[in-house]
Write a protein that holds these residues in place. Structure first.
Motif, PDB file in Angstrom:
ATOM      1  N   VAL A 270      -1.816 -55.888 -17.485  1.00 23.69           N
ATOM      2  CA  VAL A 270      -1.034 -56.368 -18.717  1.00 23.69           C
ATOM      3  C   VAL A 270      -1.609 -57.892 -19.174  1.00 23.69           C
ATOM      4  CG1 VAL A 270       1.176 -57.127 -19.560  1.00 23.69           C
ATOM      5  CG2 VAL A 270       1.099 -55.249 -17.850  1.00 23.69           C
ATOM      6  N   ALA A 271      -1.999 -58.572 -18.284  1.00 26.86           N
ATOM      7  CA  ALA A 271      -2.483 -59.994 -18.564  1.00 26.86           C
ATOM      8  C   ALA A 271      -3.775 -59.727 -19.267  1.00 26.86           C
ATOM      9  CB  ALA A 271      -2.599 -60.880 -17.362  1.00 26.86           C
ATOM     10  N   VAL A 272      -4.787 -58.772 -18.803  1.00 27.26           N
ATOM     11  CA  VAL A 272      -5.923 -58.483 -19.435  1.00 27.26           C
ATOM     12  C   VAL A 272      -6.058 -57.850 -20.711  1.00 27.26           C
ATOM     13  CG1 VAL A 272      -8.227 -57.105 -19.195  1.00 27.26           C
ATOM     14  CG2 VAL A 272      -7.069 -58.435 -17.279  1.00 27.26           C
TER      15      VAL A 272
ATOM     16  N   ASN B 278      -6.098 -60.217 -28.329  1.00 29.21           N
ATOM     17  CA  ASN B 278      -6.176 -61.614 -29.072  1.00 29.21           C
ATOM     18  C   ASN B 278      -7.132 -61.040 -30.365  1.00 29.21           C
ATOM     19  OD1 ASN B 278      -7.415 -64.175 -30.135  1.00 29.21           O
ATOM     20  ND2 ASN B 278      -6.126 -64.953 -28.398  1.00 29.21           N
ATOM     21  N   GLU B 279      -6.792 -61.581 -31.494  1.00 31.06           N
ATOM     22  CA  GLU B 279      -7.723 -61.320 -32.484  1.00 31.06           C
ATOM     23  C   GLU B 279      -9.083 -61.796 -32.655  1.00 31.06           C
ATOM     24  OE1 GLU B 279      -5.918 -65.047 -35.404  1.00 31.06           O
ATOM     25  OE2 GLU B 279      -5.116 -62.910 -35.742  1.00 31.06           O
ATOM     26  N   THR B 280      -9.207 -62.844 -31.702  1.00 30.42           N
ATOM     27  CA  THR B 280     -10.571 -63.508 -31.651  1.00 30.42           C
ATOM     28  C   THR B 280     -11.367 -62.855 -30.639  1.00 30.42           C
ATOM     29  OG1 THR B 280      -9.822 -65.191 -30.225  1.00 30.42           O
ATOM     30  CG2 THR B 280      -9.644 -65.667 -32.626  1.00 30.42           C
ATOM     31  N   TYR B 281     -10.854 -61.868 -30.019  1.00 30.01           N
ATOM     32  CA  TYR B 281     -11.625 -61.287 -28.875  1.00 30.01           C
ATOM     33  C   TYR B 281     -12.694 -60.257 -29.203  1.00 30.01           C
ATOM     34  CZ  TYR B 281     -12.868 -58.612 -24.414  1.00 30.01           C
ATOM     35  OH  TYR B 281     -13.400 -57.900 -23.456  1.00 30.01           O
ATOM     36  N   GLU B 282     -13.941 -60.705 -29.103  1.00 32.14           N
ATOM     37  CA  GLU B 282     -15.094 -59.777 -29.372  1.00 32.14           C
ATOM     38  C   GLU B 282     -16.054 -59.942 -28.229  1.00 32.14           C
ATOM     39  OE1 GLU B 282     -16.781 -60.749 -33.068  1.00 32.14           O
ATOM     40  OE2 GLU B 282     -14.627 -61.380 -33.914  1.00 32.14           O
ATOM     41  N   PRO B 283     -16.191 -58.897 -27.369  1.00 30.78           N
ATOM     42  CA  PRO B 283     -16.918 -58.707 -26.296  1.00 30.78           C
ATOM     43  C   PRO B 283     -18.476 -59.325 -26.394  1.00 30.78           C
ATOM     44  CG  PRO B 283     -15.471 -56.894 -26.256  1.00 30.78           C
ATOM     45  CD  PRO B 283     -15.534 -57.526 -27.740  1.00 30.78           C
ATOM     46  N   ASN B 284     -18.890 -59.105 -27.701  1.00 33.54           N
ATOM     47  CA  ASN B 284     -20.350 -59.724 -28.003  1.00 33.54           C
ATOM     48  C   ASN B 284     -20.452 -60.487 -29.405  1.00 33.54           C
ATOM     49  OD1 ASN B 284     -22.322 -58.424 -25.981  1.00 33.54           O
ATOM     50  ND2 ASN B 284     -21.042 -56.698 -26.848  1.00 33.54           N
ATOM     51  N   ASN B 285     -19.710 -61.767 -29.366  1.00 32.89           N
ATOM     52  CA  ASN B 285     -19.152 -62.459 -30.653  1.00 32.89           C
ATOM     53  C   ASN B 285     -20.687 -63.549 -30.614  1.00 32.89           C
ATOM     54  OD1 ASN B 285     -18.969 -64.816 -28.962  1.00 32.89           O
ATOM     55  ND2 ASN B 285     -16.459 -64.268 -29.124  1.00 32.89           N
ATOM     56  N   ALA B 286     -20.566 -64.100 -32.032  1.00 31.27           N
ATOM     57  CA  ALA B 286     -21.504 -65.010 -32.245  1.00 31.27           C
ATOM     58  C   ALA B 286     -21.551 -66.186 -31.147  1.00 31.27           C
ATOM     59  CB  ALA B 286     -21.534 -65.412 -33.575  1.00 31.27           C
ATOM     60  N   LYS B 287     -20.659 -66.696 -30.345  1.00 26.07           N
ATOM     61  CA  LYS B 287     -20.615 -67.739 -29.509  1.00 26.07           C
ATOM     62  C   LYS B 287     -20.862 -67.557 -28.338  1.00 26.07           C
ATOM     63  CE  LYS B 287     -17.436 -70.543 -32.347  1.00 26.07           C
ATOM     64  NZ  LYS B 287     -16.162 -71.573 -32.600  1.00 26.07           N
ATOM     65  N   GLY B 288     -21.605 -66.436 -27.873  1.00 25.41           N
ATOM     66  CA  GLY B 288     -21.983 -65.906 -26.762  1.00 25.41           C
ATOM     67  C   GLY B 288     -21.068 -64.604 -26.381  1.00 25.41           C
ATOM     68  N   ILE B 289     -21.180 -64.267 -24.996  1.00 21.63           N
ATOM     69  CA  ILE B 289     -20.795 -62.831 -24.457  1.00 21.63           C
ATOM     70  C   ILE B 289     -19.396 -63.355 -23.688  1.00 21.63           C
ATOM     71  CG2 ILE B 289     -21.343 -60.763 -23.181  1.00 21.63           C
ATOM     72  CD1 ILE B 289     -23.865 -61.263 -23.695  1.00 21.63           C
ATOM     73  N   ALA B 290     -18.547 -62.588 -24.378  1.00 23.70           N
ATOM     74  CA  ALA B 290     -17.245 -62.851 -23.648  1.00 23.70           C
ATOM     75  C   ALA B 290     -16.628 -61.342 -23.192  1.00 23.70           C
ATOM     76  CB  ALA B 290     -16.242 -63.321 -24.731  1.00 23.70           C
ATOM     77  N   HIS B 291     -16.175 -61.255 -21.940  1.00 22.03           N
ATOM     78  CA  HIS B 291     -15.765 -60.133 -21.443  1.00 22.03           C
ATOM     79  C   HIS B 291     -14.467 -60.589 -20.500  1.00 22.03           C
ATOM     80  CE1 HIS B 291     -16.064 -56.052 -20.106  1.00 22.03           C
ATOM     81  NE2 HIS B 291     -15.847 -56.453 -18.948  1.00 22.03           N
ATOM     82  N   ALA B 292     -13.307 -59.365 -20.436  1.00 23.79           N
ATOM     83  CA  ALA B 292     -12.136 -59.333 -19.964  1.00 23.79           C
ATOM     84  C   ALA B 292     -11.921 -58.163 -19.060  1.00 23.79           C
ATOM     85  CB  ALA B 292     -10.998 -59.759 -20.793  1.00 23.79           C
ATOM     86  N   SER B 293     -11.752 -58.355 -17.817  1.00 25.24           N
ATOM     87  CA  SER B 293     -11.385 -57.283 -17.075  1.00 25.24           C
ATOM     88  C   SER B 293     -10.326 -57.482 -15.681  1.00 25.24           C
ATOM     89  CB  SER B 293     -12.753 -56.549 -16.373  1.00 25.24           C
ATOM     90  OG  SER B 293     -13.296 -57.677 -15.353  1.00 25.24           O
ATOM     91  N   VAL B 294      -9.928 -56.182 -15.334  1.00 25.62           N
ATOM     92  CA  VAL B 294      -8.932 -56.373 -14.254  1.00 25.62           C
ATOM     93  C   VAL B 294      -9.897 -56.549 -12.814  1.00 25.62           C
ATOM     94  CG1 VAL B 294      -7.170 -55.169 -12.985  1.00 25.62           C
ATOM     95  CG2 VAL B 294      -7.212 -54.856 -15.237  1.00 25.62           C
ATOM     96  N   TRP B 295      -9.633 -57.687 -12.017  1.00 24.88           N
ATOM     97  CA  TRP B 295     -10.293 -57.730 -10.799  1.00 24.88           C
ATOM     98  C   TRP B 295      -9.300 -58.385  -9.824  1.00 24.88           C
ATOM     99  CZ3 TRP B 295     -12.838 -62.261  -8.565  1.00 24.88           C
ATOM    100  CH2 TRP B 295     -13.519 -61.802  -7.326  1.00 24.88           C
ATOM    101  N   ASP B 296      -9.238 -57.667  -8.548  1.00 17.73           N
ATOM    102  CA  ASP B 296      -8.660 -58.176  -7.490  1.00 17.73           C
ATOM    103  C   ASP B 296      -9.526 -59.261  -6.842  1.00 17.73           C
ATOM    104  OD1 ASP B 296      -7.124 -58.813  -5.294  1.00 17.73           O
ATOM    105  OD2 ASP B 296      -6.867 -56.843  -4.596  1.00 17.73           O
ATOM    106  N   LEU B 297      -9.246 -60.422  -6.856  1.00 21.86           N
ATOM    107  CA  LEU B 297     -10.055 -61.621  -5.888  1.00 21.86           C
ATOM    108  C   LEU B 297     -10.132 -61.353  -4.588  1.00 21.86           C
ATOM    109  CD1 LEU B 297     -11.271 -64.295  -5.821  1.00 21.86           C
ATOM    110  CD2 LEU B 297      -8.997 -65.345  -5.761  1.00 21.86           C
TER     111      LEU B 297
END
Length: 342
Positions: free
Chosen positions: A165-167, A173-192
């Motif tokens: 749910v957090a991910v 978010n309206e600004t989430y773009e995995p390959n945006n002009a300010k760098g590569i941003a990525h979000a995923s589920v992961w168990d530390l």
């Protein structure tokens, strides 16, 4: 697994504040330091403000906290419920974020002061390829502020959380773009603490420069610490850093727990089903650096055998007061920087 109980509104600067504490007692740069400068010089002034910074604890405060905590052992969590809470902690974090999604977003502006390296690698003119991994990203309280001010064209920033749910909130978010002009941003589920040692999605082994963990490690069961450290070691490259902040022993949140909340020593279940541990500085040294504490004697710690080197561990103590009821409430957080040897 970000926590909404973290400090958000810092006390304003006191124009009558006296000499600051030594620089080596704080993490981060001293300028521009615009909060954390209200010091209690006279006990009779304690109720003149709502909060005081860098408050030293005496034996009286420690004794009072220990007495309150000792009463919690009279009514611990029942074994059946303990197994239930520990079996599927992600379920409770999903519920937490589903119920609290309207309460986010809070920008952690203090990060720029307390962890200057995080902003050094995103500043104007910095072009070195840099990968940042935020663990326990929550709704993106760190992810988006770092990304929005980034000027490094070669930045990659990954956000991950135990909670799907957090991910989803980060991705929505309206600004989430995995390959945006300010760098590569990525979000995923992961168990530390995943026992298979799997890395976050789209990350290669030993590729991360900076790991951010803010009020995250405390959500793990102590039995998971070793695996979590191993997984962190796999993520980070030589010279990489962990920026850490979490709950300290005898924090107000710990001493306030009532009946039926104690899971294990210094480990609790909140009313919403999420878990929290309260650390000491020596425990962090042992967990991340392999340093073993030799009891209460004056002997030095043994040579570290863990994967990380301690760059800094500090305790951030605040005194909050209820001026109307004349109550004193002590907050206690630990902050650290750990590094992978080159």
């Amino acid at each position: 697994m970000s926590d909404v109980n973290e400090p958000t509104n810092q006390p304003p600067v006191d124009t009558e504040a006296s000499t600051k504490p030594p620089l080596d007692t704080r993490i981060g740069k001293d300028s521009p330091f615009t909060f954390g400068q209200r010091f209690l010089e006279k006990d009779e002034d304690v109720f003149n403000h709502n909060a005081w910074d860098h408050v030293e604890w005496g034996e009286e405060q420690i004794k009072d906290a220990q007495e309150l905590i000792s009463k919690q052992y009279d009514h611990p969590v029942k074994d059946f419920d303990k197994a239930l809470y520990n079996a599927n902690p992600a379920k409770y974090w999903d519920i937490f974020y589903r119920h609290n999604q309207e309460n986010f977003f809070k920008d952690r502006k203090w990060l720029q002061i307390e962890f200057p390296d995080l902003y050094r690698v995103t500043a104007e003119g910095y072009t070195e390829p840099t990968t940042i991994l935020e663990i326990g990203c929550g709704a993106g309280n760190t992810f988006y502020p770092v990304l929005s001010q980034n000027k490094n064209p070669n930045l990659k920033i990954h956000a991950c959380d135990y909670s799907k749910v957090a991910v989803d909130l980060v991705r929505a978010n309206e600004t989430y773009e995995p390959n945006n002009a300010k760098g590569i941003a990525h979000a995923s589920v992961w168990d530390l603490a995943n026992p298979e040692g799997q890395l976050p999605e789209n990350l290669e082994e030993n590729s991360v420069d900076i790991v951010i963990m803010i009020f995250v490690f405390s959500a793990l069961h102590p039995d998971q610490w070793k695996q979590a450290v191993h997984n962190l070691q796999k993520c980070l490259k030589p010279g990489g850093q962990i920026l850490f902040r979490d709950y300290g022993r005898y924090d107000l949140a710990q001493v306030r727990f009532k009946k039926g909340r104690l899971l294990d020593d210094n480990f609790y279940i909140r009313g919403d089903g999420t878990r929290v541990y309260f650390f000491t500085e020596d425990e962090l040294r042992q967990i991340f650096c392999g340093a073993a504490v030799k009891g209460e004697s004056d002997e030095a710690l043994v040579e570290p055998t863990g994967p990380f080197v301690e760059e800094k561990i500090a305790t951030d103590r605040r005194l909050l007061v209820n001026r109307k009821k004349h109550l004193k409430m002590y907050r206690n957080w630990l902050q650290a920087v750990f590094k992978v040897p080159n």
